[in-house]
Design a protein around this motif. Structure first.
Motif, PDB file in Angstrom:
ATOM      1  N   SER A 134       1.016  -0.831   0.042  1.00 13.63           N
ATOM      2  CA  SER A 134      -0.145   0.144   0.082  1.00 13.63           C
ATOM      3  C   SER A 134       1.144   1.188   0.245  1.00 13.63           C
ATOM      4  N   ASP A 166      -4.656 -10.427   4.882  1.00 16.47           N
ATOM      5  CA  ASP A 166      -5.938 -10.916   5.612  1.00 16.47           C
ATOM      6  C   ASP A 166      -6.380 -11.863   4.949  1.00 16.47           C
ATOM      7  N   MET A 177     -10.883  -6.829  17.260  1.00 14.56           N
ATOM      8  CA  MET A 177     -11.696  -6.090  16.415  1.00 14.56           C
ATOM      9  C   MET A 177     -13.065  -6.808  16.295  1.00 14.56           C
ATOM     10  N   GLY A 228     -18.208  -5.731  11.329  1.00 17.54           N
ATOM     11  CA  GLY A 228     -18.927  -4.382  12.199  1.00 17.54           C
ATOM     12  C   GLY A 228     -17.956  -3.497  11.957  1.00 17.54           C
ATOM     13  N   GLY A 229     -16.345  -3.704  12.545  1.00 15.69           N
ATOM     14  CA  GLY A 229     -15.241  -2.553  12.467  1.00 15.69           C
ATOM     15  C   GLY A 229     -14.753  -2.720  14.105  1.00 15.69           C
ATOM     16  N   ILE A 230     -14.160  -1.375  14.054  1.00 16.19           N
ATOM     17  CA  ILE A 230     -13.262  -0.811  15.174  1.00 16.19           C
ATOM     18  C   ILE A 230     -14.064  -0.934  16.347  1.00 16.19           C
ATOM     19  N   ARG A 239     -15.590   1.208  19.377  1.00 13.80           N
ATOM     20  CA  ARG A 239     -14.570   2.460  20.420  1.00 13.80           C
ATOM     21  C   ARG A 239     -14.114   2.370  21.704  1.00 13.80           C
ATOM     22  N   LEU A 295      -7.208   4.480  17.003  1.00 11.89           N
ATOM     23  CA  LEU A 295      -7.872   5.046  16.068  1.00 11.89           C
ATOM     24  C   LEU A 295      -7.009   6.420  16.049  1.00 11.89           C
ATOM     25  N   PRO A 296      -7.215   7.245  14.736  1.00  7.72           N
ATOM     26  CA  PRO A 296      -6.823   8.651  14.465  1.00  7.72           C
ATOM     27  C   PRO A 296      -7.437   9.339  15.732  1.00  7.72           C
ATOM     28  N   SER A 327      -7.188  12.737  16.133  1.00  3.06           N
ATOM     29  CA  SER A 327      -7.346  14.115  15.208  1.00  3.06           C
ATOM     30  C   SER A 327      -8.747  14.236  15.222  1.00  3.06           C
ATOM     31  N   VAL A 328      -9.300  12.623  15.037  1.00  2.29           N
ATOM     32  CA  VAL A 328     -11.110  12.759  14.279  1.00  2.29           C
ATOM     33  C   VAL A 328     -11.789  12.710  16.244  1.00  2.29           C
ATOM     34  N   PHE A 343      -2.575  10.752  11.971  1.00  3.27           N
ATOM     35  CA  PHE A 343      -3.360  10.731  10.858  1.00  3.27           C
ATOM     36  C   PHE A 343      -4.093  12.327  11.025  1.00  3.27           C
ATOM     37  N   GLY A 344      -4.106  13.451  10.266  1.00  2.00           N
ATOM     38  CA  GLY A 344      -4.752  14.576  10.417  1.00  2.00           C
ATOM     39  C   GLY A 344      -4.492  15.184  10.790  1.00  2.00           C
ATOM     40  N   LEU A 345      -2.796  15.467  11.854  1.00  4.71           N
ATOM     41  CA  LEU A 345      -2.502  16.316  12.554  1.00  4.71           C
ATOM     42  C   LEU A 345      -0.935  17.094  12.027  1.00  4.71           C
ATOM     43  N   TYR A 354      -5.421  21.854   9.610  1.00  8.67           N
ATOM     44  CA  TYR A 354      -5.624  20.006   9.897  1.00  8.67           C
ATOM     45  C   TYR A 354      -6.907  19.434  10.173  1.00  8.67           C
ATOM     46  N   VAL A 355      -6.660  17.992  10.038  1.00  7.45           N
ATOM     47  CA  VAL A 355      -8.291  17.287   9.852  1.00  7.45           C
ATOM     48  C   VAL A 355      -8.922  18.036  11.561  1.00  7.45           C
ATOM     49  N   PRO A 356      -8.953  17.945  12.750  1.00 12.35           N
ATOM     50  CA  PRO A 356      -9.631  18.159  13.470  1.00 12.35           C
ATOM     51  C   PRO A 356     -10.490  19.886  13.483  1.00 12.35           C
ATOM     52  N   LEU A 363     -12.863  19.620  11.004  1.00 13.91           N
ATOM     53  CA  LEU A 363     -14.091  19.012  11.066  1.00 13.91           C
ATOM     54  C   LEU A 363     -14.964  19.535  11.797  1.00 13.91           C
ATOM     55  N   ILE A 386     -13.406  -2.439   6.986  1.00 16.18           N
ATOM     56  CA  ILE A 386     -13.851  -1.783   8.084  1.00 16.18           C
ATOM     57  C   ILE A 386     -13.411  -0.477   8.149  1.00 16.18           C
ATOM     58  N   ILE A 437     -13.362   5.707   9.296  1.00 17.77           N
ATOM     59  CA  ILE A 437     -13.012   7.632   9.716  1.00 17.77           C
ATOM     60  C   ILE A 437     -13.230   8.419   8.396  1.00 17.77           C
ATOM     61  N   ILE A 479     -20.324   0.384   6.543  1.00 17.12           N
ATOM     62  CA  ILE A 479     -18.945  -0.629   6.611  1.00 17.12           C
ATOM     63  C   ILE A 479     -19.305  -2.139   5.871  1.00 17.12           C
ATOM     64  N   ASP A 480     -18.439  -2.442   5.280  1.00 19.96           N
ATOM     65  CA  ASP A 480     -17.721  -3.557   4.918  1.00 19.96           C
ATOM     66  C   ASP A 480     -19.327  -4.656   4.623  1.00 19.96           C
ATOM     67  N   THR A 520      -5.674  -1.708  -0.814  1.00 20.66           N
ATOM     68  CA  THR A 520      -5.246  -2.315  -2.235  1.00 20.66           C
ATOM     69  C   THR A 520      -6.080  -3.582  -2.561  1.00 20.66           C
ATOM     70  N   ALA A 545      -5.816   3.955  -0.926  1.00 23.76           N
ATOM     71  CA  ALA A 545      -5.303   3.097  -2.418  1.00 23.76           C
ATOM     72  C   ALA A 545      -5.712   3.174  -3.399  1.00 23.76           C
TER      73      ALA A 545
END
Lengths: 269, 225
Positions: free
Chosen positions: A11, A80, A128, A131-133, A135, A168-169, A171-172, A205-207, B72-74, B77, B114, B117, B138-139, B164, B194
């Motif tokens: 990736s 995976d 995990m 249905g995802g991560i 929280r 997880l980021p 920033s979010v 991420f995002g910072l 930035y992202v925050p 948002l 999944i 964000i 998701i998924d 990917t 990706a």
């Protein structure tokens, strides 16, 4: 602290291209550089098998062959897809190997569990669920419980398992840093022989100033009980911090390794 | 009245949801986006002005600052969430005035993936830009996405994948839409770490969006065309 070098991952665009074009030199150099920088394991992710490859398993088998010819470090086989992991393990030479990864999905645990048990492989397990991560810490622990119970059925020992608490980021959602740290603490409390592992870069991420955010969070995670990290070993400041964190968490008797590294000039102050 | 709209715009840029929010630069005081939106309604400022001159104009500046790496992202948002709250306040009034949303946008992370964000960021930006956003989750299996397009007829379908491996599912979805004779009924936009412009072309998507701001730009350009 166990360091898994993260650079050979499809990736990353330049790496994806090298795998597609079968550029062995690029990839073997990346393996050698990471080993030289102190990676204990080299992660290998060959992607989906695009371009010249008939499928993902063929790309992975080819990649493993070349990386193993370039370094004697054990590999962390990153996919995976159980079919890719199976093929990869057949191609793989050597005793020590890490599989990256499973999560709390029963079907995957049922396929990979027996292979890991038979091989004595180390196994990265993302806490995990389908249905995802999750929280919350509680849900992540539920996933860890599910994984451990299922793996034990197949004879995978607790000390083979490297739980990934998930990052997880920040920033979010600014609550997520503590969720990761608490998850590490709770997993170490509940499964004392199991290990914890995480990737570092997601947190920032995002910072801006991602380097200092990653390094700081790494230290906090070590204090919470982190045993291993998937990171860029070519980042000298981060690798300095690995040595420092070992010393500060009583894993470097007489501070020998830290001082030795400092004398060699590999610690950036 | 114009002054109120100007303040609304400034507060969007500062990402100040309410009056007790310090905002990005900690320079503004007084009512935030939520209070100013209510005040605008009380003062009978037209909905069109509140949205176009206040909220959207503010978000455009935020987008520029984000692209210039000043925000930035925050930051982004905070502004997007403030605008999203304002849109919630305006929604009943828009419906009463028979002003429809700009179109329905269904957004989804494809089967096997999944990651949510990026998808959530795009969703909130589109909502703030006046689109009706339906988050399919998701998924999500391809046949469920096709069923949704058949039954609910969204104007736009946004596909997200980070990996990917899972990005290849996007091509399957487009093929499945063709097989179901639904490809022409919906514009398909793709995004995620990706994927690329080139990949969008390969699989026959209508557009690749590098981020949520680009998604807004591209959708708005369809409406002007």
């Amino acid at each position: 602290m166990l360091v898994v070098g993260e650079k050979i991952n499809a990736s990353i665009k330049s790496v994806g291209r090298a795998i597609r074009d079968r550029d062995e030199a690029f990839l073997t150099n990346l393996a050698k550089d990471q080993a030289g920088a102190g990676a204990d394991f080299i992660d290998v992710n060959a992607g989906a098998g695009e371009g010249a490859w008939e499928n993902a398993a063929a790309a992975m088998a080819w990649l493993i062959g070349h990386v193993q010819s370039a370094t004697d470090r054990p590999l962390c086989i990153d996919s995976d897809d159980p079919a890719v992991l199976k093929t990869a393990l057949k191609r793989y030479e050597g005793e020590t190997v890490m599989i990256n990864s499973v999560d709390a999905e029963a079907a995957r645990l049922d396929t990979i569990g027996p292979i890991a048990a038979e091989r004595g492989a180390l196994l990265v397990a993302l806490v995990m669920k389908e249905g995802g991560i999750p929280r919350t810490v509680e849900e992540r622990l539920e996933a860890a419980d599910f994984i451990m119970a299922r793996l034990e059925r197949y004879g995978v020992r607790e000390d083979q398992v490297y739980f990934d608490p998930l990052v997880l980021p920040i920033s979010v959602d600014t609550s997520q840093g503590l969720v990761t740290l608490r998850t590490i603490e709770k997993i170490k409390g509940r499964y004392p022989s199991a290990k914890t592992i995480m990737g570092l870069s997601n947190i920032s991420f995002g910072l801006p100033g991602r380097g200092i955010v990653n390094r700081s969070f790494f230290l906090m995670a070590v204090a919470a009980g982190l045993d291993a990290a998937i990171l860029n070993p070519l980042d000298q400041r981060l690798m300095s911090l690995v040595k420092v964190s070992e010393m500060l968490s009583n894993q470097d008797p007489m501070c020998r390794r830290f001082v030795r590294a400092f004398r060699k000039g590999t610690i950036s102050d | 009245m114009n002054e109120l709209i100007e303040r609304l715009k400034e507060n969007v840029i500062q990402g100040r949801m309410t009056r007790d929010d310090e905002g990005i630069d900690d320079t503004l005081t007084g009512p935030g986006v939520v209070e100013l939106t209510r005040m605008a309604l009380e003062h009978k400022i037209t909905l069109k002005d509140v949205i176009a001159e206040g909220l959207t104009a503010g978000m455009e500046v935020v987008g520029e600052k984000f692209n210039a790496k000043e925000y930035y992202v925050p930051d982004m948002l905070a502004s997007a969430e403030a605008v999203s709250s304002a849109m919630d306040i305006l929604k009943p009034h828009l419906e009463a005035a028979d002003l429809a949303a700009k179109g329905r946008f269904a957004i989804v992370t494809v089967k096997g993936d999944i990651h949510d964000i990026g998808k959530n960021i795009v969703a909130i930006l589109l909502k703030g830009a006046g689109y009706e956003v339906v988050d399919l989750g998701i998924d999500v299996p391809t046949d469920r996405i096709v069923d949704y397009v058949r039954e609910k007829k969204p104007d736009y379908l946004g596909l997200s994948a980070l990996l990917t491996t899972t990005m290849l599912v996007m091509g399957d979805i487009i093929e499945a839409l063709k097989t179901a004779d639904l490809r022409d009924s919906v514009k398909v936009l793709i995004g995620g770490a990706a994927v690329s412009q080139e990949f969008a072309r390969e699989i026959g998507a209508d557009a690749y969006c590098a981020d949520g701001f680009e998604a807004v730009r591209i959708l708005d350009s369809y409406r002007q065309a």
